[in-house]
Enzyme design. Structure first.
Site, PDB file in Angstrom:
ATOM      1  N   HIS A   1       0.634  -1.166   0.078  1.00 39.05           N
ATOM      2  CA  HIS A   1       0.121   0.001   0.080  1.00 39.05           C
ATOM      3  C   HIS A   1       0.838   1.410  -0.057  1.00 39.05           C
ATOM      4  O   HIS A   1       0.413   2.430  -0.627  1.00 39.05           O
ATOM      5  CB  HIS A   1      -0.930  -0.089   1.162  1.00 39.05           C
ATOM      6  CG  HIS A   1      -1.976  -1.153   1.241  1.00 39.05           C
ATOM      7  ND1 HIS A   1      -2.622  -1.596   2.264  1.00 39.05           N
ATOM      8  CD2 HIS A   1      -2.257  -1.748   0.035  1.00 39.05           C
ATOM      9  CE1 HIS A   1      -3.421  -2.431   1.950  1.00 39.05           C
ATOM     10  NE2 HIS A   1      -3.153  -2.845   0.878  1.00 39.05           N
TER      11      HIS A   1
ATOM     12  N   PHE B   1      -1.038  -8.484   4.505  1.00 37.64           N
ATOM     13  CA  PHE B   1       0.312  -7.684   4.350  1.00 37.64           C
ATOM     14  C   PHE B   1       0.336  -6.425   4.015  1.00 37.64           C
ATOM     15  O   PHE B   1       1.369  -6.342   3.124  1.00 37.64           O
ATOM     16  CB  PHE B   1       1.490  -8.730   3.811  1.00 37.64           C
ATOM     17  CG  PHE B   1       1.270 -10.366   4.433  1.00 37.64           C
ATOM     18  CD1 PHE B   1       1.534 -10.386   5.434  1.00 37.64           C
ATOM     19  CD2 PHE B   1       0.712 -11.161   3.318  1.00 37.64           C
ATOM     20  CE1 PHE B   1       1.081 -11.938   6.116  1.00 37.64           C
ATOM     21  CE2 PHE B   1       0.424 -12.441   3.702  1.00 37.64           C
ATOM     22  CZ  PHE B   1       0.686 -12.926   5.084  1.00 37.64           C
ATOM     23  N   CYS B   2      -0.647  -5.528   3.929  1.00 37.12           N
ATOM     24  CA  CYS B   2      -0.684  -4.248   3.308  1.00 37.12           C
ATOM     25  C   CYS B   2      -0.465  -4.524   1.834  1.00 37.12           C
ATOM     26  O   CYS B   2       0.129  -3.558   1.174  1.00 37.12           O
ATOM     27  CB  CYS B   2       0.214  -3.422   3.897  1.00 37.12           C
ATOM     28  SG  CYS B   2      -0.424  -3.033   5.883  1.00 37.12           S
ATOM     29  N   ALA B   3      -1.007  -5.451   1.178  1.00 43.32           N
ATOM     30  CA  ALA B   3      -0.861  -5.810  -0.452  1.00 43.32           C
ATOM     31  C   ALA B   3      -2.213  -6.316  -0.653  1.00 43.32           C
ATOM     32  O   ALA B   3      -2.338  -7.298  -1.380  1.00 43.32           O
ATOM     33  CB  ALA B   3       0.259  -6.618  -0.725  1.00 43.32           C
TER      34      ALA B   3
END
Length: 447
Positions: A136, A372-374
């Site tokens: 992100h 995982f912020c993806a």
């Protein structure tokens, strides 16, 4: 020789074994013991290094030694201020050299990679092309972004990127150096050539790549690199943006305040050029010095030793996971075989969040569960809604991998031993009889 380069790296007293049985370098959490359910303590296994890595022991020692000398920088006249100024200036030069900065590049200190990429986003004079695989931090900051959905091969993905850059000009192609989900390493030098052929610049989010590989702006012909100290064994709150000065010199200052200005009047301000233009306020002197010190030690360890150590452990991890029924390792590209020490897996049955909680509470093993912020990338390539990630580094050892594989196999086969309750903050054992530390968490009066 700079202040940063004068120290000798603090390594393990025992001989290094690059095949994987021993850590390659000493971290501050080496030998840390944690409580487990039912009483007793075990050696902590930290497989969450991709999120944030403990400090190298030598870095922590240097920070402790420098702390009494901490002072303001650049305008102070006392000796501690002169030393603090030297630390920041020398660290800037050392980090620039480590990252292969050209003579006219600038090194701007930030809080972390996210901060660095947000700074750059405010300076880009046009549209940005980005892949959907990004963290992100390298997806959300860009105001005028065009997202290319990656294919299942890097060759097809590069072809789609080239088609997008040819379809309409872009100012910047921004790309991760290594995926924080799969660990897959992207061909950044080749992507730089592609971007430049279409009149665009390239920025690399090196947060995951830098702790594992040397990143060189000049050698790979990169325009910008962003990275974080907390990923690279210097968790003291400093990041960096390194690259070409012209966009940064024309951009609105990232922060408005003292240190970024040449002259201030009631109705007008004359801003300095980069890097000072984007570094208003008192800098994180100790964090900056720690980051430079960590990179110096990683360089001292040497790329061949680091690669051999990591690849031996990564192969050991994947061999172990392949023996567990019901475990699937997530991949993004079929034709990328160069990876850093990250493995994200899915479970055919059960919750990875529960598995992560049980690994910690029952086995003293730290991993990470989630997306995982993806989110766009994970949602596209994964079969389940969340994954479990294990990540390795220079302090990892073969026993870490073996304990994780053995504990995970037991959890998959038999489930957790204890009862767990799902709350807003995740899964928690009920009851949780692990004692809290007797010191270190009391923020009341020290006496």
């Amino acid at each position: 020789m700079t202040v940063i380069e004068q120290r000798a790296p603090q390594l393990l007293a025992e001989p290094r074994d690059v095949t994987g049985p021993r850590p390659l370098a000493a971290l501050v959490d080496a030998g840390l013991e944690v409580p487990v359910l039912g009483g007793g303590r075990v050696r902590h296994v930290n497989l969450d290094l991709a999120a944030s890595a403990p400090a190298l022991a030598s870095v922590a020692e240097q920070v402790a030694a420098q702390t009494p000398w901490y002072s303001s920088v650049h305008r102070g006249t006392g000796y501690p201020s002169e030393l603090a100024t030297a630390l920041v200036d020398d660290a800037r030069a050392a980090i620039g050299r480590h990252l292969g900065a050209r003579d006219d590049d600038v090194v701007v200190f930030t809080r972390n990679t996210t901060d660095a990429l947000n700074l750059l986003a405010g300076a880009v004079p046009g549209e940005v092309v980005v892949l959907d695989i990004e963290h992100h931090a390298n997806l959300l900051p860009w105001r005028d972004r065009r997202v290319v959905v990656a294919r299942d091969t890097i060759e097809a993905t590069i072809a789609d990127l080239e088609a997008e850059l040819a379809r309409r000009p872009a100012a910047l192609l921004t790309i991760t150096g290594a995926s924080n989900v799969t660990g897959e390493v992207l061909p950044i030098a080749r992507l730089a050539e592609l971007a430049h052929a279409h009149g665009a610049r390239i920025a690399v989010d090196a947060a995951q790549l830098l702790p594992h590989r040397r990143v060189d702006l000049a050698a790979s012909d990169l325009d910008y690199v962003a990275a974080s100290g907390h990923k690279a064994y210097a968790p003291y709150g400093t990041g960096v943006l390194v690259g070409r000065a012209d966009w940064l010199d024309r951009a609105t200052p990232h922060l408005a305040g003292g240190g970024a200005v040449a002259e201030v009047g009631v109705d007008a301000v004359r801003w300095l050029d980069s890097p000072a233009r984007h570094e208003a306020g008192t800098p994180n002197v100790l964090g900056i010095a720690a980051f430079a010190s960590a990179l110096a030690e990683l360089e001292w360890l040497g790329e061949p030793a680091r690669l051999a150590h990591e690849r031996a452990l990564t192969e050991r991890l994947h061999r172990g996971l392949a023996t567990i029924d019901g475990v699937h390792v997530v991949r993004g590209f079929r034709d990328v075989h160069d990876t850093v020490g990250i493995a994200t897996l899915e479970l055919e049955r059960g919750s990875v969040g529960l598995a992560a909680a049980a690994l910690s509470a029952e086995h003293g093993i730290s991993v990470r569960a989630g997306r995982f912020c993806a989110h766009p990338f994970f949602d596209r390539v994964a079969r389940r809604s969340n994954g479990l990630r294990a990540s390795l580094g220079v302090g990892s050892r073969a026993d870490d991998v073996d304990r994780f594989v053995e504990a995970l196999a037991k959890l998959v086969a038999d489930g957790p031993r204890a009862r767990y309750e799902k709350r807003a903050t995740g899964w928690h054992p009920v009851p949780d009889d692990r004692p809290r530390p007797a010191h270190g968490f009391d923020f009341g009066h020290p006496r």
